[in-house]
Design an enzyme around this catalytic site. Structure first.
Site, PDB file in Angstrom:
ATOM      1  N   THR A  31     -14.326   2.723  -4.324  1.00  0.00           N
ATOM      2  CA  THR A  31     -14.491   3.006  -5.757  1.00  0.00           C
ATOM      3  C   THR A  31     -15.256   1.870  -6.430  1.00  0.00           C
ATOM      4  O   THR A  31     -16.192   2.089  -7.188  1.00  0.00           O
ATOM      5  CB  THR A  31     -13.125   3.221  -6.435  1.00  0.00           C
ATOM      6  OG1 THR A  31     -12.353   4.110  -5.650  1.00  0.00           O
ATOM      7  CG2 THR A  31     -13.308   3.796  -7.832  1.00  0.00           C
ATOM      8  N   GLY A  83     -10.850  -1.902  -7.451  1.00  0.00           N
ATOM      9  CA  GLY A  83     -10.071  -0.705  -7.147  1.00  0.00           C
ATOM     10  C   GLY A  83      -8.612  -1.033  -6.900  1.00  0.00           C
ATOM     11  O   GLY A  83      -8.182  -2.164  -7.089  1.00  0.00           O
ATOM     12  N   ALA A  84      -7.858  -0.034  -6.489  1.00  0.00           N
ATOM     13  CA  ALA A  84      -6.438  -0.254  -6.170  1.00  0.00           C
ATOM     14  C   ALA A  84      -5.966   0.869  -5.268  1.00  0.00           C
ATOM     15  O   ALA A  84      -6.557   1.954  -5.232  1.00  0.00           O
ATOM     16  CB  ALA A  84      -5.604  -0.277  -7.450  1.00  0.00           C
ATOM     17  N   LYS A  94      -2.593  -3.464  -3.941  1.00  0.00           N
ATOM     18  CA  LYS A  94      -3.957  -3.543  -3.413  1.00  0.00           C
ATOM     19  C   LYS A  94      -3.936  -4.059  -1.987  1.00  0.00           C
ATOM     20  O   LYS A  94      -2.891  -4.453  -1.472  1.00  0.00           O
ATOM     21  CB  LYS A  94      -4.809  -4.462  -4.305  1.00  0.00           C
ATOM     22  CG  LYS A  94      -5.192  -3.803  -5.630  1.00  0.00           C
ATOM     23  CD  LYS A  94      -5.913  -4.747  -6.597  1.00  0.00           C
ATOM     24  CE  LYS A  94      -7.166  -5.343  -6.011  1.00  0.00           C
ATOM     25  NZ  LYS A  94      -8.137  -4.336  -5.524  1.00  0.00           N
ATOM     26  N   GLY A  95      -5.098  -4.078  -1.364  1.00  0.00           N
ATOM     27  CA  GLY A  95      -5.186  -4.633  -0.015  1.00  0.00           C
ATOM     28  C   GLY A  95      -5.426  -3.600   1.064  1.00  0.00           C
ATOM     29  O   GLY A  95      -5.486  -3.921   2.239  1.00  0.00           O
ATOM     30  N   GLY A  96      -5.595  -2.335   0.655  1.00  0.00           N
ATOM     31  CA  GLY A  96      -5.878  -1.291   1.653  1.00  0.00           C
ATOM     32  C   GLY A  96      -7.129  -1.628   2.467  1.00  0.00           C
ATOM     33  O   GLY A  96      -7.220  -1.306   3.639  1.00  0.00           O
ATOM     34  N   GLY A  97      -8.053  -2.330   1.783  1.00  0.00           N
ATOM     35  CA  GLY A  97      -9.277  -2.730   2.465  1.00  0.00           C
ATOM     36  C   GLY A  97      -9.212  -4.145   3.023  1.00  0.00           C
ATOM     37  O   GLY A  97     -10.202  -4.656   3.543  1.00  0.00           O
ATOM     38  N   GLU A 103      -9.975 -10.912  -3.821  1.00  0.00           N
ATOM     39  CA  GLU A 103      -9.899 -10.056  -5.010  1.00  0.00           C
ATOM     40  C   GLU A 103      -8.951 -10.658  -6.034  1.00  0.00           C
ATOM     41  O   GLU A 103      -9.262 -10.731  -7.220  1.00  0.00           O
ATOM     42  CB  GLU A 103      -9.407  -8.645  -4.635  1.00  0.00           C
ATOM     43  CG  GLU A 103     -10.419  -7.790  -3.904  1.00  0.00           C
ATOM     44  CD  GLU A 103      -9.834  -6.470  -3.459  1.00  0.00           C
ATOM     45  OE1 GLU A 103      -8.625  -6.411  -3.156  1.00  0.00           O
ATOM     46  OE2 GLU A 103     -10.582  -5.481  -3.419  1.00  0.00           O
ATOM     47  N   LYS A 121      -4.313   7.658  -7.267  1.00  0.00           N
ATOM     48  CA  LYS A 121      -3.780   6.303  -7.164  1.00  0.00           C
ATOM     49  C   LYS A 121      -2.665   6.044  -8.177  1.00  0.00           C
ATOM     50  O   LYS A 121      -1.939   5.064  -8.083  1.00  0.00           O
ATOM     51  CB  LYS A 121      -4.909   5.277  -7.377  1.00  0.00           C
ATOM     52  CG  LYS A 121      -6.109   5.444  -6.440  1.00  0.00           C
ATOM     53  CD  LYS A 121      -5.705   5.224  -5.004  1.00  0.00           C
ATOM     54  CE  LYS A 121      -6.877   5.281  -4.058  1.00  0.00           C
ATOM     55  NZ  LYS A 121      -7.836   4.203  -4.209  1.00  0.00           N
TER      56      LYS A 121
END
Ligand code: DER
Length: 223
Positions: A31, A83-84, A94-97, A103, A121
Site C-alpha cells: 500500500t 501501511g499496517a 505492523k511488521g508483516g513485511g 518504519e 486492515k
C-alpha cells in the site's frame, strides 16, 4: 483486484498531504508502495519534496520514481506515509513485511503519520501475530521469554531462501501469537525490554490519520 484498487486509492490520497518542502517518510509494503509511486508522479510534476525510506524496498521504489532521498541525520520528517497489518484506533500492528524496525524509527520521528490501508486492515482489537525482530544470537532466550509472556513465538522462515527470513538489518524475526490485545501498551513495553529484541510490530498510539481505500472511494479520518 478490488483490494489492489483500494490500496492504490489510499496511497494516492495520502500523497495529497505532501507540499513543497515536505520531508516524507516512505513506508514499506504494497500500500505504501502505491503512495511512493504517486509521490514520484507529483515530483515529476514539480513537487519539491525529499523522502526518507524505511526499507530496501521503499528506497528502491523511490529511486525508480525519482524522489530525492535524505536521512534522519539531515532532515526532520514532516509527514510519514506507511501501511499496517491491523488498525485499531490509533494503535497499529505492523511488521508483516519485516520492515517495522526502520518504519518505527521514521514514523515516530515524523510530525504526522498517515496510515494507508484497505478496509480489511481495520479491526476493533489488535489480535494478529506480533513480529519481533531479534538479534540472531538472542533468538532462543527471547522465544523463551515470549512464551513466559503468554505468546507463541515462531521463527519467520523464508520461501525462496534456505533457512529463516533475514531483515534489512541482518536480524531474525519471530512472529508471536498473543491472541486479542485490547490494551497493547504493557505488552509493547515488556517486549521492548527483552534483551536482544531490536523492535516489535506494536505501534501503540501512532496513527494520526488513516486513509482507508475502497474500490470506488477513500475514507480519511483521525482515529
Ligand atoms: O510491514 C509493514 O508494517 C507494512 O506496512 C505492511 O504490514 C503492510 O503491508 P501491505 O500494505 O502490503 O498490506
Amino acid at each position: 483486484s478490488e483490494r489492489e484498487a483500494a490500496k492504490r486509492r489510499a496511497g494516492e490520497r495520502a500523497v495529497e498531504a505532501a507540499e513543497d518542502g515536505s520531508v516524507v517518510g516512505l513506508g514499506s509494503g504494497s500500500t505504501a508502495a502505491h503512495a511512493i509511486r504517486a509521490l514520484g508522479r507529483e515530483v515529476d510534476a514539480g513537487l519539491d519534496v525529499e523522502g526518507v525510506p524505511t526499507s530496501f524496498q521503499a528506497r528502491e521504489i523511490a529511486i525508480d520514481v525519482g524522489i530525492p532521498l535524505t536521512t534522519l541525520d539531515e532532515a526532520d520528517v514532516t509527514l510519514a506515509i506507511d501501511g499496517a497489518d491491523q488498525i485499531a484506533g490509533r494503535d497499529l500492528l505492523k511488521g508483516g513485511g519485516g520492515a517495522h524496525a526502520r518504519e518505527k524509527i521514521v514514523d515516530a520521528a515524523a510530525d504526522r503519520l498517515l496510515v494507508v490501508a484497505d478496509p480489511t486492515k481495520e479491526v476493533d482489537v489488535l489480535d494478529g501475530p506480533v513480529p519481533v525482530e531479534v538479534l540472531p544470537d538472542a533468538r532462543t532466550p527471547v522465544a523463551d521469554a515470549i512464551r513466559r509472556l503468554g505468546g507463541r513465538p515462531e521463527l519467520r522462515r523464508a520461501d525462496r531462501k534456505s533457512g529463516p527470513v533475514v531483515s534489512d538489518n541482518g536480524n531474525l524475526i519471530l512472529d508471536c501469537e498473543f491472541g486479542a490485545m485490547p490494551a497493547p501498551t504493557g505488552l509493547a513495553a515488556d517486549l521492548s525490554a527483552l534483551p536482544g529484541v531490536v523492535e516489535h510490530g506494536l505501534f501503540v498510539d501512532f496513527a494520526d490519520e488513516v486513509c482507508l481505500g475502497t474500490e470506488t472511494d477513500v475514507t480519511v479520518f483521525e482515529p
